[in-house]
Scaffold this active site. Structure first.
Site, short mmCIF file in Angstrom:
data_model
loop_
_atom_site.label_atom_id
_atom_site.label_comp_id
_atom_site.label_asym_id
_atom_site.label_seq_id
_atom_site.Cartn_x
_atom_site.Cartn_y
_atom_site.Cartn_z
N GLU A 1 9.73 -18.33 2.27
CA GLU A 1 10.40 -18.84 1.11
C GLU A 1 9.60 -19.60 0.09
OE1 GLU A 1 13.32 -18.67 0.22
OE2 GLU A 1 14.69 -19.73 1.23
N ASP A 2 10.23 -19.71 -0.86
CA ASP A 2 10.21 -19.89 -2.37
C ASP A 2 9.78 -21.84 -2.58
OD1 ASP A 2 12.25 -20.18 -2.65
OD2 ASP A 2 12.61 -19.30 -4.84
N ASP B 1 15.20 -27.52 -0.31
CA ASP B 1 15.61 -28.06 -1.18
C ASP B 1 15.85 -29.03 -0.70
OD1 ASP B 1 15.93 -29.39 -3.60
OD2 ASP B 1 17.13 -28.91 -4.14
N PHE C 1 13.47 -29.97 -10.99
CA PHE C 1 13.56 -28.70 -11.16
C PHE C 1 12.70 -27.59 -11.67
CE2 PHE C 1 15.41 -24.00 -12.54
CZ PHE C 1 16.27 -23.40 -11.16
N ARG D 1 10.31 -16.69 -13.98
CA ARG D 1 9.66 -15.83 -12.46
C ARG D 1 8.32 -14.90 -12.50
NH1 ARG D 1 13.99 -15.66 -8.87
NH2 ARG D 1 15.86 -15.01 -9.48
P1 5GP Z 1 18.30 -25.61 -1.14
O1 5GP Z 1 19.51 -24.64 0.37
O2 5GP Z 1 17.53 -26.65 0.41
O3 5GP Z 1 18.12 -26.81 -1.66
O4 5GP Z 1 18.15 -24.45 -1.52
C1 5GP Z 1 18.09 -23.34 -1.55
C2 5GP Z 1 17.26 -22.51 -2.70
O5 5GP Z 1 17.53 -23.29 -4.02
C3 5GP Z 1 15.76 -22.59 -3.28
O6 5GP Z 1 15.31 -20.80 -2.12
C4 5GP Z 1 15.55 -21.75 -4.61
O7 5GP Z 1 16.38 -20.19 -4.27
C5 5GP Z 1 17.02 -22.79 -4.96
N1 5GP Z 1 16.66 -24.37 -5.83
C6 5GP Z 1 15.54 -25.36 -5.16
N2 5GP Z 1 15.34 -25.82 -6.21
C7 5GP Z 1 14.41 -24.97 -6.63
C8 5GP Z 1 14.10 -25.40 -8.41
O8 5GP Z 1 13.62 -26.40 -8.44
N3 5GP Z 1 14.05 -24.33 -8.58
C9 5GP Z 1 14.67 -23.20 -9.28
N4 5GP Z 1 14.05 -22.00 -9.57
N5 5GP Z 1 15.04 -22.77 -7.64
C10 5GP Z 1 15.01 -23.86 -7.03
#
Ligand code: 5GP
Length: 171
Positions: A95-96, A99, A148, A161
């Site tokens: 995963e990237d 959060d 972000f 990206r």
């Molecule tokens: P989570 O479910 O852990 O809150 O976040 C999942 C998804 O939200 C990540 O896979 C990503 O696609 C997006 N995301 C969360 N934080 C960021 C951020 O700081 N930048 C970007 N570009 N995407 C984020």
């Protein structure tokens, strides 16, 4: 909006190689199935898998998550599923960014029901300040502040990206 570099291209390259070595050592020659989560993983996954000296299959999943532009509601839907079963396989999710953890929690719960031998998580970035659920993260590249972030696969409104580094957006 300005971009401020948080993690340089050089630091990413170095850390990705370290992570690849750790993964290779942990699996000790076993075959793995790498599951990349689109779209954000594409650059990290390409660099990471090239550096992992193990036999592997690579698959992708697309997830759709509902919420605002910058925050998930935790309601996740599979937009594109794996094309092969993962039963009795050693699975590594790539995963990237993790959060709130809600997306990863959904994914782990979903893939666990498919009977893998093992299921581990590798994320390039972790934003611990925003954690809402506990998820086991086996490999973490970098911890980032509550900002972000974009680049190296991560987007802002589907753009940026292709940046070779990780930056944060500043108003
Ligand atoms: P989570 O479910 O852990 O809150 O976040 C999942 C998804 O939200 C990540 O896979 C990503 O696609 C997006 N995301 C969360 N934080 C960021 C951020 O700081 N930048 C970007 N570009 N995407 C984020």
């Amino acid at each position: 909006m300005d971009l401020k570099i948080l993690i340089s291209e050089e630091d990413i390259t170095k850390r990705v190689r370290e992570m690849a070595r750790e993964i290779r050592d942990d699996y000790d020659g076993r075959e793995i199935v790498v599951v990349g989560i689109l779209k954000g993983c594409f650059m990290f996954l390409a660099d990471l898998t090239r550096a992992i000296d193990l036999p592997m299959n690579i698959g992708f999943m697309g997830l759709r998550s509902y919420g605002s532009a910058t925050e998930t509601s935790g309601v996740v839907e599979i937009a594109a599923d794996l094309s092969h079963p993962i039963q009795d396989k050693d699975v590594l999710i790539v995963e990237d960014i993790v959060d709130t953890g809600l997306t990863m929690k959904y994914l782990i719960d979903n893939l666990s029901t498919r009977g893998p031998t093992s299921l581990k998580v590798c994320t390039l970035l972790h934003k611990p300040d925003r954690k809402r659920v506990e998820v086991p993260l086996d490999y973490v590249g970098f911890t980032v502040p509550d900002k972000f972030v974009v680049g190296y696969g991560l987007d802002h409104d589907q753009k940026l990206r292709n940046l070779p580094y990780i930056a944060c957006l500043e108003e």
